[in-house]
Write a protein that holds these residues in place. Structure first.
Motif, PDB file in Angstrom:
ATOM      1  N   LEU A   1      42.399  44.122  44.641  1.00 41.55           N
ATOM      2  CA  LEU A   1      43.789  44.184  44.178  1.00 41.55           C
ATOM      3  C   LEU A   1      43.815  44.806  42.791  1.00 41.55           C
ATOM      4  CD1 LEU A   1      44.875  40.585  45.254  1.00 41.55           C
ATOM      5  CD2 LEU A   1      45.646  42.717  46.294  1.00 41.55           C
ATOM      6  N   PRO A   2      44.717  45.749  42.532  1.00 45.18           N
ATOM      7  CA  PRO A   2      44.742  46.439  41.242  1.00 45.18           C
ATOM      8  C   PRO A   2      45.402  45.596  40.150  1.00 45.18           C
ATOM      9  CG  PRO A   2      46.486  47.272  42.642  1.00 45.18           C
ATOM     10  CD  PRO A   2      45.731  46.271  43.470  1.00 45.18           C
ATOM     11  N   ILE A   3      44.618  45.184  39.180  1.00 47.50           N
ATOM     12  CA  ILE A   3      45.167  44.470  38.029  1.00 47.50           C
ATOM     13  C   ILE A   3      44.225  44.678  36.844  1.00 47.50           C
ATOM     14  CG2 ILE A   3      44.032  42.267  38.563  1.00 47.50           C
ATOM     15  CD1 ILE A   3      46.673  40.909  37.546  1.00 47.50           C
ATOM     16  N   LEU A   4      44.775  44.891  35.672  1.00 48.20           N
ATOM     17  CA  LEU A   4      43.977  45.134  34.473  1.00 48.20           C
ATOM     18  C   LEU A   4      43.550  43.823  33.826  1.00 48.20           C
ATOM     19  CD1 LEU A   4      46.140  47.988  32.863  1.00 48.20           C
ATOM     20  CD2 LEU A   4      44.036  48.254  34.214  1.00 48.20           C
ATOM     21  N   LYS A   5      42.438  43.878  33.097  1.00 49.36           N
ATOM     22  CA  LYS A   5      41.935  42.690  32.419  1.00 49.36           C
ATOM     23  C   LYS A   5      42.975  42.105  31.471  1.00 49.36           C
ATOM     24  CE  LYS A   5      38.203  41.002  29.437  1.00 49.36           C
ATOM     25  NZ  LYS A   5      36.947  41.363  28.708  1.00 49.36           N
ATOM     26  N   VAL A   6      43.672  42.975  30.742  1.00 54.49           N
ATOM     27  CA  VAL A   6      44.658  42.509  29.760  1.00 54.49           C
ATOM     28  C   VAL A   6      45.768  41.696  30.430  1.00 54.49           C
ATOM     29  CG1 VAL A   6      46.066  44.623  29.876  1.00 54.49           C
ATOM     30  CG2 VAL A   6      46.076  43.221  27.794  1.00 54.49           C
ATOM     31  N   ASP A   7      46.067  42.007  31.695  1.00 58.39           N
ATOM     32  CA  ASP A   7      47.124  41.273  32.404  1.00 58.39           C
ATOM     33  C   ASP A   7      46.665  39.897  32.863  1.00 58.39           C
ATOM     34  OD1 ASP A   7      48.946  43.393  32.146  1.00 58.39           O
ATOM     35  OD2 ASP A   7      48.078  44.407  33.890  1.00 58.39           O
ATOM     36  N   LEU A   8      45.355  39.662  32.878  1.00 52.81           N
ATOM     37  CA  LEU A   8      44.812  38.376  33.322  1.00 52.81           C
ATOM     38  C   LEU A   8      44.646  37.384  32.179  1.00 52.81           C
ATOM     39  CD1 LEU A   8      42.029  39.622  35.775  1.00 52.81           C
ATOM     40  CD2 LEU A   8      44.169  38.499  36.409  1.00 52.81           C
ATOM     41  N   ILE A   9      44.721  37.866  30.956  1.00 50.51           N
ATOM     42  CA  ILE A   9      44.437  37.011  29.801  1.00 50.51           C
ATOM     43  C   ILE A   9      45.710  36.348  29.294  1.00 50.51           C
ATOM     44  CG2 ILE A   9      43.470  36.909  27.469  1.00 50.51           C
ATOM     45  CD1 ILE A   9      41.725  39.303  28.192  1.00 50.51           C
ATOM     46  N   LYS A  10      45.952  35.155  29.798  1.00 50.24           N
ATOM     47  CA  LYS A  10      47.050  34.310  29.328  1.00 50.24           C
ATOM     48  C   LYS A  10      46.463  32.921  29.139  1.00 50.24           C
ATOM     49  CE  LYS A  10      50.736  36.946  31.554  1.00 50.24           C
ATOM     50  NZ  LYS A  10      51.880  36.911  32.493  1.00 50.24           N
ATOM     51  N   LYS A  11      46.545  32.420  27.933  1.00 47.23           N
ATOM     52  CA  LYS A  11      45.808  31.211  27.550  1.00 47.23           C
ATOM     53  C   LYS A  11      46.096  30.021  28.446  1.00 47.23           C
ATOM     54  CE  LYS A  11      44.518  28.595  23.414  1.00 47.23           C
ATOM     55  NZ  LYS A  11      44.735  28.425  21.958  1.00 47.23           N
ATOM     56  N   HIS A  12      47.328  29.874  28.893  1.00 45.42           N
ATOM     57  CA  HIS A  12      47.688  28.671  29.643  1.00 45.42           C
ATOM     58  C   HIS A  12      48.113  28.970  31.082  1.00 45.42           C
ATOM     59  CE1 HIS A  12      47.224  26.448  25.993  1.00 45.42           C
ATOM     60  NE2 HIS A  12      48.162  27.142  25.390  1.00 45.42           N
ATOM     61  N   GLU A  13      47.608  30.083  31.633  1.00 45.42           N
ATOM     62  CA  GLU A  13      47.893  30.389  33.034  1.00 45.42           C
ATOM     63  C   GLU A  13      46.622  30.867  33.725  1.00 45.42           C
ATOM     64  OE1 GLU A  13      51.143  32.740  35.845  1.00 45.42           O
ATOM     65  OE2 GLU A  13      51.277  32.864  33.648  1.00 45.42           O
ATOM     66  N   SER A  14      46.371  30.339  34.900  1.00 45.09           N
ATOM     67  CA  SER A  14      45.169  30.668  35.660  1.00 45.09           C
ATOM     68  C   SER A  14      45.128  32.150  36.029  1.00 45.09           C
ATOM     69  CB  SER A  14      45.131  29.823  36.931  1.00 45.09           C
ATOM     70  OG  SER A  14      44.339  30.425  37.916  1.00 45.09           O
ATOM     71  N   PRO A  15      44.023  32.857  35.712  1.00 47.69           N
ATOM     72  CA  PRO A  15      43.897  34.265  36.122  1.00 47.69           C
ATOM     73  C   PRO A  15      44.010  34.444  37.636  1.00 47.69           C
ATOM     74  CG  PRO A  15      42.278  33.764  34.431  1.00 47.69           C
ATOM     75  CD  PRO A  15      42.908  32.452  34.823  1.00 47.69           C
ATOM     76  N   LEU A  16      43.526  33.459  38.396  1.00 52.48           N
ATOM     77  CA  LEU A  16      43.633  33.541  39.847  1.00 52.48           C
ATOM     78  C   LEU A  16      45.093  33.523  40.288  1.00 52.48           C
ATOM     79  CD1 LEU A  16      42.209  33.631  42.579  1.00 52.48           C
ATOM     80  CD2 LEU A  16      42.063  31.136  42.518  1.00 52.48           C
ATOM     81  N   ARG A  17      45.855  32.673  39.661  1.00 54.13           N
ATOM     82  CA  ARG A  17      47.286  32.606  39.990  1.00 54.13           C
ATOM     83  C   ARG A  17      47.997  33.899  39.583  1.00 54.13           C
ATOM     84  NH1 ARG A  17      51.453  27.663  38.630  1.00 54.13           N
ATOM     85  NH2 ARG A  17      53.302  28.627  39.471  1.00 54.13           N
ATOM     86  N   ILE A  18      47.647  34.427  38.418  1.00 50.96           N
ATOM     87  CA  ILE A  18      48.244  35.691  37.965  1.00 50.96           C
ATOM     88  C   ILE A  18      47.963  36.794  38.976  1.00 50.96           C
ATOM     89  CG2 ILE A  18      48.170  37.479  36.182  1.00 50.96           C
ATOM     90  CD1 ILE A  18      47.465  35.221  34.180  1.00 50.96           C
ATOM     91  N   LEU A  19      46.707  36.843  39.448  1.00 51.16           N
ATOM     92  CA  LEU A  19      46.311  37.865  40.423  1.00 51.16           C
ATOM     93  C   LEU A  19      47.149  37.760  41.694  1.00 51.16           C
ATOM     94  CD1 LEU A  19      44.097  40.018  41.370  1.00 51.16           C
ATOM     95  CD2 LEU A  19      43.054  38.063  42.522  1.00 51.16           C
TER      96      LEU A  19
END
Length: 241
Positions: free
Chosen positions: A143-161
Motif C-alpha cells: 500500500l502506498p504511504i510515506l514514512k512521514v504520514d505514519l509518524i503520529k505520536k498517539h496514533e498507531s501506524p497500522l491504523r493509519i495505514l
C-alpha cells in the motif's frame, strides 16, 4: 508503588499462568476449592479474583462454566478497529521504514505478484509517561504511504495505514506462541527484566482483498492474547465487546 490486594495478585498470577499453560489453569477455573488450596488463600479471595478477571473480559462464562476468553481484544486489534480509548493512552515510535521488491515468501504473505514494491515498517509502543515499551509491531503491505504520514505520536501506524487504504479489515488469520525474548527484544522494549514474550503473526485481509502481514511481539504482562500455539481464523468483528 500501589499496594495490591491479595485477590488482585491472585488474578494477575492466574492470567500469567494461563498464557504459559492454559490447559492446566482451565481445569482449575471452576473449582474455587482447588484454586484456594493451590494458592493457599481463602475461597473468598479466589472468588474475588475470578470476578475481577470476568469484569476485565479475560474470563467468560460458557454454558455456566468459566473459560479463558479466546477473543479478548488487545492493543494490536484495537489499533485497527474503530476504537480510540486504548490508543489514546499509548505513544508510538516508528523505528524502521523500507520500500522493497517482494520475494517469494513476501509475495505469498501479501498475495501479490513476485517483484511487487511493498513497504515494511517497524514501530514500538508504550503507555504515556512510561519509560519501557510494552510491544513492537512489524508489518508489510503493498500500500502506498510515506514514512512521514505514519509518524503520529498517539496514533498507531497500522491504523493509519489501513485508513489510508480506504478499506477496513474483514478477517484475520493468526498464529500465537510464547518465546524466549532475544537481545533485540530487550533493546526494543527498553527492559532487562523479561522471561517470555508473546509472538503473534497475523495476515489481515481487507474488504478490498488486499493483505497486510503483521508480526507483534509483546510483554506478557500487558498481553490480553490467551490462545497460544494455535492457528486461528476469525472475523475481526468478534473482538468487539
Amino acid at each position: 508503588m500501589a499496594l495490591l490486594f491479595a485477590y488482585e495478585i491472585l488474578a494477575k498470577d492466574i492470567k500469567y499462568k494461563s498464557l504459559l499453560n492454559p490447559e492446566q489453569i482451565s481445569s482449575l477455573l471452576n473449582s474455587e476449592r482447588k484454586l484456594a488450596l493451590k494458592y493457599k488463600v481463602s475461597r473468598n479471595t479466589v472468588r474475588a479474583a475470578l470476578m475481577d478477571l470476568q469484569n476485565e473480559g479475560f474470563l467468560v462464562k460458557k454454558e455456566s462454566k468459566l473459560i479463558i476468553n479466546p477473543y479478548k481484544k488487545d492493543f494490536l486489534t484495537s489499533s485497527f478497529l474503530e476504537e480510540n480509548n486504548m490508543n489514546s493512552k499509548l505513544e508510538y515510535q516508528v523505528m524502521e521504514y523500507h520500500e522493497k521488491e517482494s520475494d517469494k515468501n513476501q509475495s505469498l504473505r501479501l498475495q501479490i505478484p513476485l517483484g511487487t514494491v511493498f513497504i515494511s515498517v517497524l514501530y514500538r509502543y508504550r503507555p504515556i509517561e512510561q519509560s519501557s515499551f510494552i510491544g513492537t509491531v512489524y508489518f508489510e503491505a503493498a500500500l502506498p504511504i510515506l514514512k512521514v504520514d505514519l509518524i503520529k505520536k498517539h496514533e498507531s501506524p497500522l491504523r493509519i495505514l489501513i485508513h489510508s487504504s480506504h478499506s477496513k479489515v474483514d478477517r484475520e488469520n493468526q498464529h500465537i506462541s510464547i518465546e524466549t525474548p532475544s537481545k533485540r527484544d530487550m533493546h526494543m522494549l527498553a527492559t532487562n527484566n523479561l522471561n517470555n514474550i508473546i509472538v503473534r503473526k497475523s495476515q489481515l485481509v481487507l474488504k478490498n482483498e488486499q493483505c497486510i502481514f503483521v508480526l507483534n511481539r509483546i510483554n506478557p504482562k500487558y498481553a490480553r492474547i490467551t490462545t497460544k500455539n494455535q492457528i486461528i481464523e476469525k472475523k475481526v468483528g468478534y473482538f468487539i465487546e
